[in-house]
Scaffold this motif. Structure first.
Motif, PDB file in Angstrom:
ATOM      1  N   TYR A 165       0.803  -1.214   0.000  1.00  7.30           N
ATOM      2  CA  TYR A 165       0.000   0.000   0.000  1.00  7.30           C
ATOM      3  C   TYR A 165       0.846   1.279   0.000  1.00  7.30           C
ATOM      4  O   TYR A 165       0.298   2.367  -0.182  1.00  7.30           O
ATOM      5  N   ASN A 166       2.154   1.148   0.249  1.00  6.51           N
ATOM      6  CA  ASN A 166       3.055   2.313   0.275  1.00  6.51           C
ATOM      7  C   ASN A 166       2.470   3.440   1.128  1.00  6.51           C
ATOM      8  O   ASN A 166       2.419   4.602   0.716  1.00  6.51           O
ATOM      9  N   GLY A 167       2.036   3.099   2.315  1.00 11.99           N
ATOM     10  CA  GLY A 167       1.384   4.063   3.201  1.00 11.99           C
ATOM     11  C   GLY A 167       2.306   5.183   3.631  1.00 11.99           C
ATOM     12  O   GLY A 167       3.507   4.977   3.817  1.00 11.99           O
ATOM     13  N   PRO A 168       1.781   6.404   3.811  1.00 15.84           N
ATOM     14  CA  PRO A 168       2.613   7.548   4.157  1.00 15.84           C
ATOM     15  C   PRO A 168       3.026   7.551   5.627  1.00 15.84           C
ATOM     16  O   PRO A 168       2.490   6.796   6.446  1.00 15.84           O
ATOM     17  N   VAL A 170       2.506   8.857   8.808  1.00 13.76           N
ATOM     18  CA  VAL A 170       1.495   9.561   9.600  1.00 13.76           C
ATOM     19  C   VAL A 170       1.936   9.555  11.058  1.00 13.76           C
ATOM     20  O   VAL A 170       2.956   8.956  11.417  1.00 13.76           O
ATOM     21  N   ARG A 215       9.043   5.600   5.237  1.00 14.18           N
ATOM     22  CA  ARG A 215       7.746   5.870   4.627  1.00 14.18           C
ATOM     23  C   ARG A 215       7.760   7.284   4.044  1.00 14.18           C
ATOM     24  O   ARG A 215       8.443   8.172   4.558  1.00 14.18           O
ATOM     25  N   PRO A 216       6.985   7.528   2.984  1.00 15.38           N
ATOM     26  CA  PRO A 216       7.013   8.841   2.340  1.00 15.38           C
ATOM     27  C   PRO A 216       6.271   9.914   3.131  1.00 15.38           C
ATOM     28  O   PRO A 216       5.197   9.655   3.691  1.00 15.38           O
ATOM     29  N   ASP A 217       6.856  11.095   3.183  1.00 15.94           N
ATOM     30  CA  ASP A 217       6.187  12.258   3.742  1.00 15.94           C
ATOM     31  C   ASP A 217       4.945  12.537   2.870  1.00 15.94           C
ATOM     32  O   ASP A 217       5.062  12.660   1.650  1.00 15.94           O
ATOM     33  N   PRO A 218       3.751  12.658   3.480  1.00 12.34           N
ATOM     34  CA  PRO A 218       2.544  12.842   2.668  1.00 12.34           C
ATOM     35  C   PRO A 218       2.511  14.169   1.915  1.00 12.34           C
ATOM     36  O   PRO A 218       1.767  14.314   0.948  1.00 12.34           O
ATOM     37  N   ARG A 219       3.352  15.127   2.325  1.00 12.56           N
ATOM     38  CA  ARG A 219       3.360  16.434   1.653  1.00 12.56           C
ATOM     39  C   ARG A 219       4.431  16.525   0.575  1.00 12.56           C
ATOM     40  O   ARG A 219       4.192  17.032  -0.518  1.00 12.56           O
ATOM     41  N   THR A 220       5.626  16.007   0.899  1.00 16.11           N
ATOM     42  CA  THR A 220       6.752  16.190  -0.023  1.00 16.11           C
ATOM     43  C   THR A 220       7.122  14.928  -0.784  1.00 16.11           C
ATOM     44  O   THR A 220       7.813  14.993  -1.808  1.00 16.11           O
ATOM     45  N   GLY A 221       6.725  13.771  -0.278  1.00 13.21           N
ATOM     46  CA  GLY A 221       7.121  12.513  -0.893  1.00 13.21           C
ATOM     47  C   GLY A 221       8.490  12.029  -0.475  1.00 13.21           C
ATOM     48  O   GLY A 221       8.891  10.917  -0.818  1.00 13.21           O
TER      49      GLY A 221
END
Length: 350
Positions: A165-168, A170, A215-221
């Motif tokens: 799911y490559n979840g961000p 959080v 995990r990726p930052d939901p704003r910047t990736g």
């Protein structure tokens, strides 16, 4: 009969569940005040539920101090749990606070001391005490339906954190906010259910792992390092020599919200799960000396809600098994032992 005026702190995902539960509980509750650091959430929830603008607080301390608020419900991220509980205790304001009790055991110790000096009606949100199948399992165990309990296995699995799911990144992955990861979020429920059914933990061994390290930052990736566990397993010796094996993960593909326990006694086995909260499985010897497996419907007396217990507490008639401050504190002590056991690769006494 008195209607209790409720102030709700924290307007995220769990708050929506609490608002629904308050409404379902009937006219004995009235939501009159809300608090959140997000002004947009304050405005939106305030308008939706007709909360006066003067009762929409950016500062939770002001809501707790509001003389019109009879009791507080707190549904915030973990980093403010201790501060909210402390403020309620100091103000003498009854409350229900979400689990875990605190981020870590160090925060829990002074809260217990303050509670013992200045006790107020208080409830910690271990919601799975109110799963009908778990409550009926407790009744059957106490009535000796499967004989002496020797061991049990417990798991709490979710799949939303799995790699596919490559979840961000959080807040539940942020150590500064959450303290621990899967342990505090899901494992605390397994610990509380075990205590609810069998009594206290005595010693344990454990492993905590971070399966997905970034995990990726939901704003910047951009990728952010994850410093909390997303898998935990432990085994424990409990009061009376009962042995328990536990696992919890956010990476279990196909598991939505799967919390279950299997209890092994001298004369049978009980299996209960959130996947079918109104039934449990009972395995016992039949009349011919074989084994019978039956799906048993949970009786209505075991269908108690969290908010009916909260109401009973506010009315001054708390029920057996209501999770209070001591339950939150002891839960935190078990989690502290799990962290130590994992870090030291040793058996730790609780």
């Amino acid at each position: 009969m008195k209607t209790f005026r409720i102030g709700l702190i924290g307007l995220g995902g769990m708050a929506q569940a609490h608002i629904r539960w308050l409404a379902e509980a009937g006219e004995r509750f009235s939501l009159i005040a809300i608090s959140d650091v997000n002004p947009h959430a304050l405005a939106a929830i305030g308008e939706k539920h007709d909360i006066a603008e003067a009762k929409r607080y950016a500062d939770f301390a002001q809501l707790i101090a509001d003389p019109d608020v009879d009791a507080v419900v707190s549904a915030t991220p973990n980093n403010v749990h201790a501060a909210i509980v402390r403020a309620c205790l100091e103000a003498g304001k009854p409350f229900m606070a979400e689990k875990p009790f605190t981020r870590d055991f160090e925060e829990a110790v002074p809260l217990l001391a303050l509670y013992e000096r200045q006790p107020v009606p208080a409830m910690i949100g271990f919601t799975y005490r109110y799963t009908p199948a778990f409550r009926y399992a407790r009744e059957l165990v106490r009535n000796g339906r499967i004989g002496a309990v020797r061991s049990f296995s417990s798991q709490y699995l979710q799949g939303w954190g799995a790699a596919m799911y490559n979840g961000p990144f959080v807040w539940r992955f942020d150590k500064e906010i959450t303290g621990t990861g899967t342990l505090g979020d899901l494992g605390s429920h397994m610990i509380d259910l075990a205590r609810f059914l069998f009594g206290e933990f005595e010693e344990l061994s454990a492993q905590m792992k971070t399966i997905i390290p970034e995990r990726p930052d939901p704003r910047t990736g951009e990728m952010i390092r994850v410093e909390v566990d997303d898998f935990v397993s432990f085994q424990a010796s409990m009061a009376g020599g009962i042995m328990g094996v536990f696992q919890s993960s956010r990476n279990a593909v196909g598991a939505g919200n799967q919390h279950e326990i299997t209890i092994y006694g001298d004369n049978g086995t009980i299996h209960a799960s959130t996947l079918d909260s109104d039934h449990l499985m009972l395995i016992r010897e039949d009349e011919e000396g074989g084994l019978s497996r039956s799906t048993v419907e949970v009786p209505d007396r075991c269908k108690v809600t969290q908010y009916s217990d909260f109401l009973a507490m506010l009315d001054g008639t708390p029920t057996d098994g209501l999770p209070g401050v001591m339950d939150g504190y002891r839960n935190q002590a078990v989690m502290e032992a799990i962290v130590r056991a994992s870090e030291t690769h040793s058996v730790v006494k609780v």
